[in-house]
Design a protein around this motif. Structure first.
Motif, mmCIF file in Angstrom:
data_model
loop_
_atom_site.group_PDB
_atom_site.id
_atom_site.type_symbol
_atom_site.label_atom_id
_atom_site.label_comp_id
_atom_site.label_asym_id
_atom_site.label_seq_id
_atom_site.Cartn_x
_atom_site.Cartn_y
_atom_site.Cartn_z
ATOM 1 N N GLN A 143 0.824 -1.212 0.000
ATOM 2 C CA GLN A 143 0.000 0.000 0.000
ATOM 3 C C GLN A 143 0.851 1.251 0.000
ATOM 4 O OE1 GLN A 143 -3.066 0.202 -0.404
ATOM 5 N NE2 GLN A 143 -4.116 -1.581 0.439
ATOM 6 N N SER A 144 2.036 1.141 0.596
ATOM 7 C CA SER A 144 2.813 2.361 0.892
ATOM 8 C C SER A 144 3.176 3.152 -0.367
ATOM 9 C CB SER A 144 4.078 1.998 1.667
ATOM 10 O OG SER A 144 4.875 1.106 0.919
ATOM 11 N N LYS A 145 3.374 2.456 -1.497
ATOM 12 C CA LYS A 145 3.813 3.176 -2.698
ATOM 13 C C LYS A 145 2.696 4.025 -3.319
ATOM 14 C CE LYS A 145 7.430 -0.113 -3.966
ATOM 15 N NZ LYS A 145 8.074 -0.896 -5.039
ATOM 16 N N GLY A 146 1.456 3.756 -2.912
ATOM 17 C CA GLY A 146 0.332 4.495 -3.500
ATOM 18 C C GLY A 146 -0.251 5.553 -2.576
ATOM 19 N N LEU A 147 0.362 5.759 -1.423
ATOM 20 C CA LEU A 147 -0.234 6.695 -0.464
ATOM 21 C C LEU A 147 0.175 8.138 -0.755
ATOM 22 C CD1 LEU A 147 0.440 4.651 2.808
ATOM 23 C CD2 LEU A 147 -1.715 4.794 1.532
ATOM 24 N N ASN A 148 -0.762 9.035 -0.517
ATOM 25 C CA ASN A 148 -0.453 10.456 -0.602
ATOM 26 C C ASN A 148 0.106 10.867 0.763
ATOM 27 O OD1 ASN A 148 -0.468 13.224 -0.616
ATOM 28 N ND2 ASN A 148 -2.548 13.445 -1.434
ATOM 29 N N LEU A 149 1.418 11.058 0.812
ATOM 30 C CA LEU A 149 2.072 11.275 2.106
ATOM 31 C C LEU A 149 2.133 12.747 2.510
ATOM 32 C CD1 LEU A 149 4.963 8.637 1.868
ATOM 33 C CD2 LEU A 149 2.736 8.431 2.980
ATOM 34 N N SER A 150 1.287 13.563 1.881
ATOM 35 C CA SER A 150 1.185 14.958 2.336
ATOM 36 C C SER A 150 -0.026 15.051 3.259
ATOM 37 C CB SER A 150 1.007 15.892 1.132
ATOM 38 O OG SER A 150 -0.287 15.700 0.578
#
Ligand code: ACO
Length: 331
Positions: A143-150
């Protein structure tokens, strides 16, 4: 009548641990907010070179070893994930290739958080009909590669983690153990309550600068709607599993719910009036690993000695689609 039983379980999570405090440094969130709303303290995220089939492969290896088998003993693979390595082909064939198994079928299941229950149910039907005898059922997720981390993506980003779990299902003629029933549901009216529209055929192009600029590549969730439906569907589908098998809530050894959110799990537990020790939770360590959460939880529950021969174990999930389902197992 032929039935199927779980003869091996394994799981794998990537090494890198990301805590709530780590997330505080990259977006406007707080450890307190995340713990209070979800029960999550940390999760595991892959490095940039690791894909879903890598995690699925590691979990599968462990499940096959745990069953005292070798990869060539497997007749068929059912792979559940929403985060396949490629747009196509699905990750099932990649797990097959990594395991070095030649030419057996590999089926991909796309039912998000309910993916593992759907995959288990499909595998169970193949075994019941006698078509296959040993099936590897995998749930794996990056999942981590598709998360919006802002900060804009924080409602979703803080909830999800990476990982994989797998089971080996085998045919049995024993009538009093194994998978007793599975129950699958969906309601596509709610598809857009938790969805990721890219890359898909509904947009003018699969990939375009406009889609990127409009930030349509990130998943979107109506958290409150998800919560509202989840706390109704989980108890319903658990009760269906019990009723179908003439069981009562008092017969339950352990409920292993999809690890969506501890507040959902706790609300479900209260509605079912089950004691805390009968509803498994490990979300604090992993976050929501979607199709992987149930087999990871099952493996840990076994390691912790919480499942004994003869116990009634109920698996249940709810997620994007909306989809929901359950499986009743006598261990
Ligand atoms: N950190 C800090 N603040 C945040 C964060 C965050 N990570 N995310 C959202 N917020 C803010 C919002 O911007 C909003 O601020 P505002 O009031 O100024 O607009 C506020 O927090 C919203 O707070 P609440 O209304 O109290 O949020 P709520 O109680 O609805 O909790 C949550 C949100 C946790 C998403 C909840 O709705 C939920 O649990 N939904 C279920 C979602 C879920 O579990 N999804 C998992 C995938 S689906 C599945 O597996 C079943």
């Amino acid at each position: 009548m032929r039935k199927s039983r779980i003869v091996g379980v394994g799981h794998y999570v990537p090494e890198r641990v990301v805590t709530n405090l780590d997330l505080e440094k990259i977006m406007d969130t707080s450890d307190e907010w995340i713990r209070e709303r979800s029960g999550i303290v940390e999760r595991h995220w892959v490095d940039e070179n690791t894909s879903t089939s890598d995690l699925g492969f590691e979990a599968s290896k462990r499940a096959i070893e745990n069953a005292n088998l070798v990869p060539d003993d497997i007749d068929f693979i059912v792979m559940a994930t929403l985060s396949s390595d490629y747009y196509f082909p699905g990750a099932g064939v990649l797990v097959q290739e990594k395991l070095g198994i030649r030419e057996i079928g590999a089926l991909d299941v796309r039912n998000q958080c309910t993916g593992f229950i759907y995959a288990l149910s499909v595998a169970d039907q193949f075994i019941r009909t006698g078509m296959y005898n040993r099936i590897l059922v995998v749930g794996a997720e990056v999942q981590s590669k598709g998360l919006n981390l802002s900060t804009e993506g924080r409602d979703i980003a803080v909830l999800f983690g990476d990982g994989a779990g797998a089971v080996v299902l085998e045919g049995t003629d024993e009538q009093d153990r194994g998978i007793l029933s599975t129950h699958l549901h969906s309601d596509g009216r709610y598809a857009k309550m938790l969805w990721d529209e890219c890359m898909g055929s509904s947009t003018p192009k699969l990939i375009s600068q406009d889609l990127i600029d409009e930030r349509r590549f990130f998943a979107k969730m109506h958290g409150r709607e998800v919560f509202k439906h989840a706390v109704i569907r989980f108890p319903q589908v658990i009760d269906t599993a019990l009723k179908t098998n003439n069981l009562t809530r008092a017969d339950v050894g352990l409920v292993i719910p999809h690890q969506a959110n501890d507040r959902i799990t706790e609300a479900v537990r209260q509605r079912l009036q089950l004691p805390k020790e009968k509803v498994y939770s490990n979300i604090r360590k992993y976050g929501n690993t979607t199709a992987a959460s149930i087999p990871i939880a099952m493996d840990e529950a076994l390691e912790e000695g919480l499942i004994h021969n003869g116990d009634i174990v109920i698996l249940a999930a709810f997620g994007s689609g909306f989809t929901w389902g359950s499986a009743a197992i006598r261990w």
